[in-house]
Design an enzyme around this catalytic site. Structure first.
Site, PDB file in Angstrom:
ATOM      1  N   HIS A 114      36.758 -16.439  25.381  1.00 12.32           N
ATOM      2  CA  HIS A 114      35.947 -15.286  25.732  1.00 12.32           C
ATOM      3  C   HIS A 114      36.711 -14.247  26.537  1.00 12.32           C
ATOM      4  CE1 HIS A 114      32.187 -17.924  24.975  1.00 12.32           C
ATOM      5  NE2 HIS A 114      32.601 -17.325  23.886  1.00 12.32           N
ATOM      6  N   HIS A 130      30.288 -18.303  13.138  1.00 15.87           N
ATOM      7  CA  HIS A 130      29.612 -19.537  13.571  1.00 15.87           C
ATOM      8  C   HIS A 130      29.104 -19.292  14.994  1.00 15.87           C
ATOM      9  CE1 HIS A 130      32.395 -20.790  10.374  1.00 15.87           C
ATOM     10  NE2 HIS A 130      31.568 -21.782  10.144  1.00 15.87           N
ATOM     11  N   SER A 170      29.590 -16.630  22.502  1.00 18.44           N
ATOM     12  CA  SER A 170      30.341 -15.515  21.929  1.00 18.44           C
ATOM     13  C   SER A 170      29.473 -14.330  21.505  1.00 18.44           C
ATOM     14  CB  SER A 170      31.167 -16.008  20.738  1.00 18.44           C
ATOM     15  OG  SER A 170      32.074 -17.003  21.143  1.00 18.44           O
ATOM     16  N   GLU A 176      24.493 -17.993  11.730  1.00 16.61           N
ATOM     17  CA  GLU A 176      24.221 -19.342  12.211  1.00 16.61           C
ATOM     18  C   GLU A 176      23.287 -20.044  11.230  1.00 16.61           C
ATOM     19  OE1 GLU A 176      24.450 -22.699  13.529  1.00 16.61           O
ATOM     20  OE2 GLU A 176      25.631 -21.219  14.660  1.00 16.61           O
ATOM     21  N   ASP A 200      25.690 -19.605   5.817  1.00 21.53           N
ATOM     22  CA  ASP A 200      26.860 -20.408   6.157  1.00 21.53           C
ATOM     23  C   ASP A 200      28.035 -19.484   6.486  1.00 21.53           C
ATOM     24  OD1 ASP A 200      28.431 -23.054   6.030  1.00 21.53           O
ATOM     25  OD2 ASP A 200      29.512 -21.784   4.612  1.00 21.53           O
ATOM     26  N   GLY A 201      28.716 -19.777   7.588  1.00 21.50           N
ATOM     27  CA  GLY A 201      29.802 -18.909   8.029  1.00 21.50           C
ATOM     28  C   GLY A 201      30.905 -18.732   7.016  1.00 21.50           C
ATOM     29  N   ASP A 242      34.991 -19.374  14.421  1.00 18.17           N
ATOM     30  CA  ASP A 242      34.942 -20.422  15.433  1.00 18.17           C
ATOM     31  C   ASP A 242      34.075 -21.573  14.921  1.00 18.17           C
ATOM     32  OD1 ASP A 242      34.867 -21.888  17.747  1.00 18.17           O
ATOM     33  OD2 ASP A 242      33.546 -20.518  18.829  1.00 18.17           O
TER      34      ASP A 242
END
Length: 286
Positions: free
Chosen positions: A18, A41, A102, A120, A145-146, A166
């Protein structure tokens, strides 16, 4: 890895990730043109540090809690201020009770013209993220889905911005999927900034990923750049909790390398476990 982020929120890996995210977004603010953040994600958004999961993990106590108490030089304090100001905003009474993930770090650094797309798939985490970003016209939560979202959302119409990749690393082939997904997205948007997070448990897997990402960046026209950062709070032991994590930053701001050379040495003592932490910061070879 079995990775439910509520157990790990605010740990050393979140702190490093971060800080980097905040430094990049602060740089993007220097030009008036809009930018977009794509979080593949995203997680739940806000984590209760008093929850059963956070108490059982307790990782925030050796992460964000230590950083908040650390004595930093004026220069490092100024560089970490955008990130820490966001953390403090979610803890107005000065006592650490919540940690922003994030999406909320990114949201805290958007200007009116900027946008956030947060992906997400897990239902509970997605509902929590929707709740925390409810009625926010600049942020969009996507039930996707990411890995599918990554190529679908690039390039953004703003043509400026950052993609944070991520994943939870719950599947054995996550490194391979990450590499393939990055390659597809980078082919569509080679001028974007990409921040790729990974657990540094398997040297062969991490080196292979770094070499592939660096090779793709170098082959772009014009050639892109890549920066690799790994931070270890203790030696990584087989079967033990995560103590080493890494980031690959593609097309980093020209200021980032120097900023991290200032910040990271001052995090070695406060974030170390059983001794000082160690870091490596390098340009990976293709």
């Amino acid at each position: 890895m079995n990775y439910r982020h509520a157990f790990h929120a605010g740990n050393f890996a979140d702190v490093i990730k971060h800080i980097v995210l905040a430094r990049i977004l602060t740089y993007l603010q220097d030009k008036p043109a809009a930018f977009r953040v794509i979080d593949t994600h995203a997680g739940a958004g806000l984590y209760d540090l008093g929850s059963d999961e956070a108490r059982r993990g307790g990782e925030w106590l050796t992460g964000i809690a230590r950083l908040m108490q650390a004595r930093l030089s004026n220069e490092t304090a100024a560089l970490t201020k955008p990130y820490l100001d966001i953390v403090r905003a979610f803890n107005p009474k000065g006592e650490l009770k919540a940690y922003p993930g994030s999406p909320l770090i990114a949201r805290g650094l958007l200007r009116p013209q900027d946008r956030l797309v947060a992906c997400e798939l897990e239902p509970k985490a997605r509902k929590a993220l929707i709740d925390v970003l409810r009625r926010d016209e600049q942020a969009r939560v996507v039930d996707l889905d990411g890995w599918m979202a990554l190529p679908a959302f690039v390039p953004p119409k703003e043509r400026r911005g950052l993609v944070l990749i991520d994943p939870p690393f719950e599947a054995k082939d996550e490194f391979e999927r990450l590499g393939e997904a990055f390659a597809t997205a980078f082919a569509k948007w080679p001028t974007g900034i990409y921040v790729i997070w990974y657990p540094a448990k398997n040297r062969r897997a991490t080196d292979t990923l770094a070499q592939m990402v660096a090779r793709l960046a170098a082959a772009a026209k014009p050639p892109g750049k890549c920066l690799r950062l790994e931070f270890s709070v203790a030696p990584q032991l087989d079967g033990a909790a995560l103590t080493s994590a890494g980031l690959l930053i593609v097309n980093p701001p020209y200021t980032l390398h120097g900023e991290l050379k200032t910040i990271l040495p001052e995090l070695e003592m406060p974030l170390g476990q059983g001794g000082a932490a160690r870091f490596r910061l390098e340009v990976p070879r293709p």
